[in-house]
Design an enzyme around this catalytic site. Sequence first.
Site, PDB file in Angstrom:
ATOM      1  N   HIS A 190      31.772 -10.419 -62.808  1.00 57.54           N
ATOM      2  CA  HIS A 190      32.092 -10.018 -61.359  1.00 57.54           C
ATOM      3  C   HIS A 190      33.568 -10.138 -60.755  1.00 57.54           C
ATOM      4  CE1 HIS A 190      27.450 -10.088 -61.733  1.00 57.54           C
ATOM      5  NE2 HIS A 190      27.823  -9.320 -60.649  1.00 57.54           N
ATOM      6  N   ASP A 229      27.476  -0.817 -65.621  1.00 59.42           N
ATOM      7  CA  ASP A 229      27.414  -2.257 -64.672  1.00 59.42           C
ATOM      8  C   ASP A 229      28.134  -1.597 -63.592  1.00 59.42           C
ATOM      9  OD1 ASP A 229      26.826  -4.601 -63.594  1.00 59.42           O
ATOM     10  OD2 ASP A 229      27.262  -5.744 -65.217  1.00 59.42           O
TER      11      ASP A 229
END
Length: 342
Positions: free
Chosen positions: A188, A260
């Site tokens: 992230h 993702d």
Amino acid sequence: MRDSGVDDDVGVRLLVGFRGQTLGEELRGLIRDYRIGGIVLFRRNISSPAQLKDLLDSAQAYSRETLGRPLWVAIDQEGGPVQRLADPWPRLPSANDLAAEGEEAVRRWATIAGEELRALGIQMNLAPVLDVLPAGARDHFMTARSLGDNPERAALLGCIWIRALQEVGVSATAKHFPGLGQARSDPHHFAPVIEWENGSAMERDLLPFRAAIEFGVEGVMTSHALYPFVDPKWPATLSEVVNREWLRDRLGFNGVLLSDDMDMAAMAAHFERDTIVTQGLRATIDFFLSCQNPDNIPDLYGALHDAVRRESDCSALHHMSVARIAWLFDLHEKRASRAARA
């Protein structure tokens, strides 16, 4: 607005996040102008069961009216720190806690989650996490989300989780292929590098995914980490070696491959949009996820269209992906039809 000459099936490759809790203009525009394949739900989209049901019913009605097909709806309902359905829905234990409790706990809670999602009209859970932790790890950023540091046990519990979801009609998603457990940083925020020393280290991480594929998991999600042992150039999401050679050809996965979130720093901070799309196509990504910034979706859509139009290999791979996505839509339409007749 999309180019009126854009192929109508390009947008089906997009699985996107949006702002708001109703069928507002942003979501209408994503459906109408970019012909998205579906949506990913987050807590920002959810306030109550009645509100969520109304949102999904109205979005599906608008999609069927506008596109002639339903939306694909996915959610991260792993349990523990990653679950988008809060009170009054049941609070799910973390994967780490479930692993400690054992097989029956995994089966029971995965079934509860699946039944809740199916009742809401959510077709896919972005779970379970099959990343194997380093031996003895206790403070890893994936600890709560993982089934532990034993690959054989993670494989067993992961398959129980997958069975429980898919038996109640919700597609499971094994993630993050080919294994994020050895990463030292969270994609992230960073671009992790996983240094497998040899084939045995690689196989340790692959084992739960191998089992899930043999079991028939319907979805797999990629890792954004770099694995120099198999591909020193491209992170897994963009790697032909990782996804075409290993996942598809060697492990035999024929289902739907999801990236993702492309808005994560591991992708967005290091690669241009055109590169992400071209390499993603060549890596056999089916659904491109863009979840945190809806303002990125027009550029992602445009880059996807351009790659499919200009690159012959990307065009051929695109049509194969559309066929896999159509299979998944059809699978759930048949399940819904059987449920309605029961």
